[in-house]
Design an enzyme around this catalytic site. Structure first.
Site, PDB file in Angstrom:
ATOM      1  CD  GLU A 178      -3.201   0.910   2.015  1.00 50.25           C
ATOM      2  OE1 GLU A 178      -4.189   0.148   1.925  1.00 50.25           O
ATOM      3  OE2 GLU A 178      -3.016   1.350   3.180  1.00 50.25           O
ATOM      4  CG  HIS A 221       8.308 -30.483   2.345  1.00 47.77           C
ATOM      5  ND1 HIS A 221       8.702 -31.627   1.960  1.00 47.77           N
ATOM      6  CD2 HIS A 221       8.943 -30.107   3.435  1.00 47.77           C
ATOM      7  CE1 HIS A 221       9.829 -32.015   2.754  1.00 47.77           C
ATOM      8  NE2 HIS A 221       9.933 -31.243   3.831  1.00 47.77           N
ATOM      9  CE  LYS A 254     -11.360   2.169   1.854  1.00 48.35           C
ATOM     10  NZ  LYS A 254     -10.992   3.094   2.981  1.00 48.35           N
TER      11      LYS A 254
END
Length: 530
Positions: A322, A351, A455
């Site tokens: 950000e 792994h 937003k």
């Protein structure tokens, strides 16, 4: 590079903080002296910029505010008496409230004490507290913490169902700076409804962490919540862990927040030194600049070799991405900056994706985080002279060597153990590194226009949904998608389709009819009108 030369390079570039016992090794980043010399002027400018920031310079022009998370751990640095008093009073209030909750002086109506915490927040209001709870929480904390950090209804239901039996002793923290963050507001309303269905008044269990005078602050006062703690305008979400946002939930769990602040203060002192080789944050910024060519060309892989630090990579995703993910630089040039962050933990990584790290696309650099202390109890030898911790250390050293053999760069941070002081120091180290790197590449680390754009786009879609529903409810017959979009005053037929598809999955009254593989042929009806 042969072993002898590597050993010398290790010694030349090793940073050690004696009081914290923290090592930073950037010797396996293959930058040369020419790069270091070419960046001298940029680093000088970066050190000056950070000094100005701490003195209260305007850092976020979009919101016309300074950025003062450094003052949280040293109020004496605050540029005004008012800011200093705000920091001190919030911390004193946290200490007092925590003691009253833990002793039962502040208690729920139907239980002798609060035993659980339900924290409702999003982004920086959740990632920091989650990381700290995982890193520093004990097996039997004074209060167990749970998080609602998303709008997934099924996820919310799962958390609340788990808490049903202990709801009467669960303290709810609602964390939102403005009080208008939709995710947090909606989570709070979901929780309020759940409490009411159990015959409980949320006000008897709720605490707000928000800016004084915000929508949430006013709501909490009106409803008569237990308390409200001030978030400060000059602390951004991604740097808020050492504010009330992170300190209150940590303190309630029994975590020593004063040690967290002390560790951060010690690291701040170390990272103010205007000398590259003596400043660990500058060494990180140099390494990032080399790896990404100052243009975000490689990803940052965080590999902590300790279970308790698993969430550090998630915390750093927001702090780094950000802050650094910017379209334009400070001069308005199109630059598309940023460093992507991801991570796992050792030796699970062995792994999972070390195969690709060693032999796949070389589009990354690694940061290993080593913890010297294996366990609290006596060591247990699996075989002669070898413990589980020795295996873990061996995998870290082996992976570091195997990557370097393939010209994959890595940084190693080593700490003696995971405790509040060192967690605070790690947070401060990366906060400063982000600020320095941003200055090196001429971007603003302290605003987030892309987040705000997302937003606004979401709000536009929700407004369109209201219009779509209104049209459907008023229609006496099924509508094709194009007509529905036109009546809802939208030219975006695809978005109308996506809205309706979601509505159908969750509202029995909305029905799509026709061939699902041919969206344009579909018709939509509202069953109450059929």
């Amino acid at each position: 590079m042969d072993k002898k030369t590597l050993w010398q390079r290790y010694q030349n570039w090793l940073y050690y903080h004696q009081d914290l016992g923290l090592y930073l090794d950037v010797s396996r980043m293959r930058f040369d002296q020419d790069l270091v010399e070419s960046l001298e002027a940029k680093f000088k400018n970066a050190f000056t910029a950070m000094e100005a920031l701490e003195k209260g310079a305007l850092a976020n022009p979009d919101e016309q505010r300074c950025v003062g998370h450094y003052w949280l751990r040293d109020p004496e640095l605050a540029p005004t008496p008012e800011f200093k008093e705000q920091i001190i009073s919030v911390l004193e209030k946290i200490d007092t409230f925590t003691k009253q909750v833990q002793t039962g002086k502040i208690k729920p109506p139907l239980a002798p004490k609060f035993t659980n915490i339900l924290s409702i927040g999003i982004g920086g209001s959740a990632l920091g507290p989650q990381f700290v709870a995982e890193a520093l929480g004990t097996d039997f904390p004074l209060m167990s913490i749970h998080f609602i950090d998303n709008l997934d209804p099924l996820g919310i239901d799962k958390i609340l169902t788990k808490l049903r039996a202990s709801l009467t002793s669960t303290l709810v923290l609602v964390i939102s700076k403005s009080g208008g963050t939709p995710e947090t507001r909606n989570g709070m309303l979901e929780v309020k409804r759940f409490y009411e269905k159990q015959g409980l008044n949320l006000a008897n269990y709720a605490v707000a962490i928000t800016m004084p005078g915000s929508l949430l602050d006013e709501y909490a006062k009106k409803e008569g919540w237990l308390a409200s703690f001030a978030m400060l305008d000059w602390v951004g979400g991604r740097t808020s862990e050492l504010s009330a946002v992170g300190l209150l939930p940590a303190a309630l769990q029994g975590i020593d927040i004063h040690q967290m602040l002390a560790g951060a203060k010690e690291m701040d002192i170390a990272t103010r030194i205007p000398n590259l080789r003596q400043n660990p944050a500058a060494l990180l910024a140099l390494s990032w600049y080399f790896a990404t060519e100052g243009k975000g060309k490689k990803d940052m892989v965080i590999l902590p070799y300790k279970d308790s630090l698993l969430l550090f990579s998630r915390y750093l995703q927001q702090l780094v991405m950000e802050s650094l993910g910017k379209e334009r630089d400070n001069d308005g040039n199109l630059v598309y900056q940023g460093i992507a962050v991801y991570g796992n933990k050792g030796s699970t990584d062995q792994h999972a994706y070390v195969q690709q790290l060693r032999e796949g696309v070389p589009n990354f650099f690694v940061t290993f985080i080593e913890v010297l202390k294996d366990r609290l109890g006596e060591p247990f030898e699996l075989e002669d002279g070898i413990t589980s911790g020795d295996y873990l250390s061996g995998f870290l050293q082996g992976t570091r060597s195997a990557l370097y053999e393939k010209q994959r760069d890595s940084i190693t941070i080593t700490i003696p153990e995971v405790n509040p002081r060192l967690v605070g120091a790690l947070i401060a180290l990366y906060e400063r590194a982000v600020g320095l790197y941003a200055t090196l590449v001429n971007i603003n680390a302290y605003h987030q226009p892309g987040v705000e754009a997302g937003k606004k786009a979401a709000a536009t879609i929700l407004e369109l949904q209201k219009r779509v529903l209104a049209v459907l409810k008023s229609s006496s017959e099924p509508l094709d998608l194009a007509t529905l979009a036109q009546k809802a005053k939208s030219e975006d037929v695809e978005t109308v389709y996506l809205i309706v598809r979601h509505l159908e999955a969750n509202r029995p009254s909305v029905k799509l009819m026709g061939d699902r593989s041919l969206p344009a042929s579909l018709r939509v009806s509202h069953l109450s009108q059929d």
